[in-house]
Write a protein that holds these residues in place. Sequence first.
Motif, PDB file in Angstrom:
ATOM      1  N   ILE A 161      -4.636  26.232 -16.030  1.00 26.79           N
ATOM      2  CA  ILE A 161      -3.935  24.997 -15.676  1.00 26.79           C
ATOM      3  C   ILE A 161      -3.935  24.029 -16.862  1.00 26.79           C
ATOM      4  O   ILE A 161      -4.988  23.736 -17.444  1.00 26.79           O
ATOM      5  CB  ILE A 161      -4.605  24.291 -14.484  1.00 26.79           C
ATOM      6  CG1 ILE A 161      -4.781  25.255 -13.301  1.00 26.79           C
ATOM      7  CG2 ILE A 161      -3.809  23.051 -14.081  1.00 26.79           C
ATOM      8  CD1 ILE A 161      -3.514  25.760 -12.692  1.00 26.79           C
ATOM      9  N   SER A 162      -2.744  23.532 -17.198  1.00 26.91           N
ATOM     10  CA  SER A 162      -2.605  22.419 -18.118  1.00 26.91           C
ATOM     11  C   SER A 162      -1.923  21.276 -17.365  1.00 26.91           C
ATOM     12  O   SER A 162      -1.252  21.503 -16.361  1.00 26.91           O
ATOM     13  CB  SER A 162      -1.772  22.809 -19.339  1.00 26.91           C
ATOM     14  OG  SER A 162      -2.373  23.868 -20.050  1.00 26.91           O
ATOM     15  N   TYR A 163      -2.080  20.066 -17.858  1.00 27.99           N
ATOM     16  CA  TYR A 163      -1.471  18.934 -17.174  1.00 27.99           C
ATOM     17  C   TYR A 163      -1.150  17.827 -18.156  1.00 27.99           C
ATOM     18  O   TYR A 163      -1.700  17.751 -19.257  1.00 27.99           O
ATOM     19  CB  TYR A 163      -2.391  18.396 -16.069  1.00 27.99           C
ATOM     20  CG  TYR A 163      -3.611  17.647 -16.579  1.00 27.99           C
ATOM     21  CD1 TYR A 163      -3.634  16.249 -16.623  1.00 27.99           C
ATOM     22  CD2 TYR A 163      -4.753  18.323 -17.019  1.00 27.99           C
ATOM     23  CE1 TYR A 163      -4.750  15.561 -17.086  1.00 27.99           C
ATOM     24  CE2 TYR A 163      -5.866  17.647 -17.477  1.00 27.99           C
ATOM     25  CZ  TYR A 163      -5.859  16.266 -17.517  1.00 27.99           C
ATOM     26  OH  TYR A 163      -6.955  15.577 -17.978  1.00 27.99           O
ATOM     27  N   HIS A 164      -0.217  16.957 -17.755  1.00 30.34           N
ATOM     28  CA  HIS A 164       0.038  15.714 -18.482  1.00 30.34           C
ATOM     29  C   HIS A 164      -0.026  14.566 -17.494  1.00 30.34           C
ATOM     30  O   HIS A 164       0.571  14.613 -16.418  1.00 30.34           O
ATOM     31  CB  HIS A 164       1.404  15.730 -19.162  1.00 30.34           C
ATOM     32  CG  HIS A 164       1.743  14.404 -19.780  1.00 30.34           C
ATOM     33  ND1 HIS A 164       1.078  13.912 -20.882  1.00 30.34           N
ATOM     34  CD2 HIS A 164       2.647  13.449 -19.423  1.00 30.34           C
ATOM     35  CE1 HIS A 164       1.564  12.726 -21.187  1.00 30.34           C
ATOM     36  NE2 HIS A 164       2.514  12.418 -20.311  1.00 30.34           N
ATOM     37  N   ASN A 165      -0.756  13.545 -17.860  1.00 28.42           N
ATOM     38  CA  ASN A 165      -0.931  12.299 -17.101  1.00 28.42           C
ATOM     39  C   ASN A 165      -0.730  11.145 -18.065  1.00 28.42           C
ATOM     40  O   ASN A 165      -0.646  11.359 -19.290  1.00 28.42           O
ATOM     41  CB  ASN A 165      -2.364  12.217 -16.561  1.00 28.42           C
ATOM     42  CG  ASN A 165      -2.446  12.411 -15.064  1.00 28.42           C
ATOM     43  OD1 ASN A 165      -1.498  12.825 -14.423  1.00 28.42           O
ATOM     44  ND2 ASN A 165      -3.608  12.114 -14.507  1.00 28.42           N
ATOM     45  N   VAL A 173      -1.711  15.135  -5.211  1.00 26.32           N
ATOM     46  CA  VAL A 173      -0.869  16.322  -5.039  1.00 26.32           C
ATOM     47  C   VAL A 173      -1.080  17.300  -6.183  1.00 26.32           C
ATOM     48  O   VAL A 173      -1.261  18.499  -5.967  1.00 26.32           O
ATOM     49  CB  VAL A 173       0.613  15.918  -4.942  1.00 26.32           C
ATOM     50  CG1 VAL A 173       1.518  17.144  -5.012  1.00 26.32           C
ATOM     51  CG2 VAL A 173       0.868  15.162  -3.649  1.00 26.32           C
ATOM     52  N   GLY A 174      -1.057  16.799  -7.405  1.00 25.79           N
ATOM     53  CA  GLY A 174      -1.268  17.676  -8.555  1.00 25.79           C
ATOM     54  C   GLY A 174      -2.597  18.404  -8.504  1.00 25.79           C
ATOM     55  O   GLY A 174      -2.686  19.595  -8.828  1.00 25.79           O
ATOM     56  N   LEU A 175      -3.646  17.696  -8.086  1.00 24.72           N
ATOM     57  CA  LEU A 175      -4.964  18.333  -7.969  1.00 24.72           C
ATOM     58  C   LEU A 175      -4.958  19.433  -6.906  1.00 24.72           C
ATOM     59  O   LEU A 175      -5.562  20.488  -7.094  1.00 24.72           O
ATOM     60  CB  LEU A 175      -6.024  17.287  -7.622  1.00 24.72           C
ATOM     61  CG  LEU A 175      -6.481  16.390  -8.766  1.00 24.72           C
ATOM     62  CD1 LEU A 175      -7.370  15.264  -8.228  1.00 24.72           C
ATOM     63  CD2 LEU A 175      -7.241  17.194  -9.823  1.00 24.72           C
ATOM     64  N   ALA A 176      -4.275  19.172  -5.789  1.00 23.58           N
ATOM     65  CA  ALA A 176      -4.215  20.177  -4.723  1.00 23.58           C
ATOM     66  C   ALA A 176      -3.438  21.409  -5.181  1.00 23.58           C
ATOM     67  O   ALA A 176      -3.800  22.547  -4.844  1.00 23.58           O
ATOM     68  CB  ALA A 176      -3.576  19.584  -3.472  1.00 23.58           C
ATOM     69  N   ILE A 177      -2.383  21.212  -5.956  1.00 20.94           N
ATOM     70  CA  ILE A 177      -1.633  22.344  -6.508  1.00 20.94           C
ATOM     71  C   ILE A 177      -2.511  23.125  -7.482  1.00 20.94           C
ATOM     72  O   ILE A 177      -2.567  24.359  -7.451  1.00 20.94           O
ATOM     73  CB  ILE A 177      -0.359  21.847  -7.203  1.00 20.94           C
ATOM     74  CG1 ILE A 177       0.620  21.260  -6.192  1.00 20.94           C
ATOM     75  CG2 ILE A 177       0.320  22.986  -7.984  1.00 20.94           C
ATOM     76  CD1 ILE A 177       1.778  20.492  -6.822  1.00 20.94           C
ATOM     77  N   ALA A 178      -3.192  22.406  -8.358  1.00 24.34           N
ATOM     78  CA  ALA A 178      -4.045  23.059  -9.349  1.00 24.34           C
ATOM     79  C   ALA A 178      -5.123  23.910  -8.684  1.00 24.34           C
ATOM     80  O   ALA A 178      -5.411  25.030  -9.127  1.00 24.34           O
ATOM     81  CB  ALA A 178      -4.683  22.003 -10.257  1.00 24.34           C
ATOM     82  N   THR A 220       0.851  -1.188   0.000  1.00 21.04           N
ATOM     83  CA  THR A 220       0.000   0.000   0.000  1.00 21.04           C
ATOM     84  C   THR A 220       0.888   1.239   0.000  1.00 21.04           C
ATOM     85  O   THR A 220       2.067   1.176   0.357  1.00 21.04           O
ATOM     86  CB  THR A 220      -0.914   0.053   1.241  1.00 21.04           C
ATOM     87  OG1 THR A 220      -0.112   0.299   2.407  1.00 21.04           O
ATOM     88  CG2 THR A 220      -1.699  -1.223   1.418  1.00 21.04           C
ATOM     89  N   ASN A 221       0.307   2.364  -0.420  1.00 26.92           N
ATOM     90  CA  ASN A 221       1.041   3.624  -0.309  1.00 26.92           C
ATOM     91  C   ASN A 221       0.190   4.649   0.422  1.00 26.92           C
ATOM     92  O   ASN A 221      -0.930   4.362   0.853  1.00 26.92           O
ATOM     93  CB  ASN A 221       1.509   4.124  -1.681  1.00 26.92           C
ATOM     94  CG  ASN A 221       0.366   4.608  -2.564  1.00 26.92           C
ATOM     95  OD1 ASN A 221      -0.803   4.441  -2.252  1.00 26.92           O
ATOM     96  ND2 ASN A 221       0.719   5.200  -3.681  1.00 26.92           N
ATOM     97  N   GLY A 222       0.760   5.850   0.567  1.00 28.43           N
ATOM     98  CA  GLY A 222       0.074   6.899   1.312  1.00 28.43           C
ATOM     99  C   GLY A 222      -0.531   7.945   0.425  1.00 28.43           C
ATOM    100  O   GLY A 222      -0.520   9.134   0.777  1.00 28.43           O
ATOM    101  N   ALA A 223      -1.025   7.531  -0.728  1.00 31.69           N
ATOM    102  CA  ALA A 223      -1.549   8.475  -1.703  1.00 31.69           C
ATOM    103  C   ALA A 223      -2.564   9.417  -1.070  1.00 31.69           C
ATOM    104  O   ALA A 223      -3.557   8.978  -0.492  1.00 31.69           O
ATOM    105  CB  ALA A 223      -2.190   7.734  -2.862  1.00 31.69           C
ATOM    106  N   GLY A 224      -2.288  10.705  -1.169  1.00 24.81           N
ATOM    107  CA  GLY A 224      -3.220  11.721  -0.698  1.00 24.81           C
ATOM    108  C   GLY A 224      -3.028  12.163   0.727  1.00 24.81           C
ATOM    109  O   GLY A 224      -3.502  13.233   1.113  1.00 24.81           O
ATOM    110  N   ALA A 225      -2.326  11.365   1.550  1.00 22.46           N
ATOM    111  CA  ALA A 225      -2.244  11.687   2.975  1.00 22.46           C
ATOM    112  C   ALA A 225      -1.491  12.982   3.243  1.00 22.46           C
ATOM    113  O   ALA A 225      -1.812  13.709   4.188  1.00 22.46           O
ATOM    114  CB  ALA A 225      -1.585  10.540   3.739  1.00 22.46           C
ATOM    115  N   ASN A 226      -0.485  13.274   2.423  1.00 20.57           N
ATOM    116  CA  ASN A 226       0.274  14.505   2.643  1.00 20.57           C
ATOM    117  C   ASN A 226       0.115  15.491   1.496  1.00 20.57           C
ATOM    118  O   ASN A 226       0.923  16.413   1.335  1.00 20.57           O
ATOM    119  CB  ASN A 226       1.755  14.198   2.868  1.00 20.57           C
ATOM    120  CG  ASN A 226       2.427  13.573   1.659  1.00 20.57           C
ATOM    121  OD1 ASN A 226       1.775  13.299   0.645  1.00 20.57           O
ATOM    122  ND2 ASN A 226       3.725  13.335   1.744  1.00 20.57           N
ATOM    123  N   ALA A 227      -0.928  15.321   0.701  1.00 19.42           N
ATOM    124  CA  ALA A 227      -1.103  16.155  -0.492  1.00 19.42           C
ATOM    125  C   ALA A 227      -1.211  17.636  -0.140  1.00 19.42           C
ATOM    126  O   ALA A 227      -0.678  18.498  -0.864  1.00 19.42           O
ATOM    127  CB  ALA A 227      -2.341  15.706  -1.266  1.00 19.42           C
TER     128      ALA A 227
END
Length: 312
Positions: free
Chosen positions: A168-172, A152-157, A94-101
Amino acid sequence: MSKTVLVLVETVDDYLPLLEQAGYRLVRAQTPALRAEAIARDGGQIDAVLTRGPLGLSADEIAALANLKIICVIGAGYEQVDLAAAAARSITVTNGAGANATAVADHAMALLLALVRDIPRADASTRRGEWNRVISPSVSGKRLGILGLGAVGLAIAKRAAQGFDMPISYHNRSPRSDVPYTYCDSPLALAQASDFLIVATPGGANTRQLIDKTVLDALGPDGFLVNIARASVVNTADMLEALRTGAIAGAGLDVFDDEPAVPDALKALGNVVLTPHVAGQSPEAARDTVALVLKNLQAFFAGEPVLTPVRG
């Protein structure tokens, strides 16, 4: 019977009692020497490992942990965890995705503002008794490119769009249908559409050196780069050359190839702002990170789906 967790991380100590209060036995091994010693001594008793992306867990270490069932990674990145070795043993990761965003996004914007507005040099010169009123570019209204539109990217945006009126532009890996931002089909296209480029994608083989000379040249002499993700996403030699020659205006960096070592060539430049991989660190982020680890552990050992699985 309580479960034993090998703790390799060194940044969330204040909140590890959350795990102990839930009945987990912790084996703290937060240096390379303690880590090797703990694996040799307690390898057969360890049910779970708590690590982070750069610390990882190798195939040899996994092999030495005969009872290991789950690896919990704090933060989104898991680049040094041997996922193939874990999958071969059916070990859950598992990872901590979003926990420190929130903390990472705050730091990304702080780096961008400090860099573009030249805050560190203005502070240093003022302390020396100088009065250098250098004219710096505005941040508001500029075009922001985000490489990696996860939590994280969403929180920055959100901060950039709502707080600074930035398009805002993005690449995923693929476009998102749930956001109002402009998708670019490559890092090069993203750089061409950006005044500022923030790297927010996980590290690993799939994102290695996505930002190279071609992308930096496209960002241009008035463009600024911020990396709060992983140093491996950016070709450091190409970035240094771009900074030296003025191919880009500046860079804000929280991550480096050989941490904690920072290249002297970077330290010598006046158009960079450097911080010691602290973007994701705050009391709130540490608490939320350990709380997510606890939820994943509790779910796993109860035979339920974990909250943030990593797919190998």
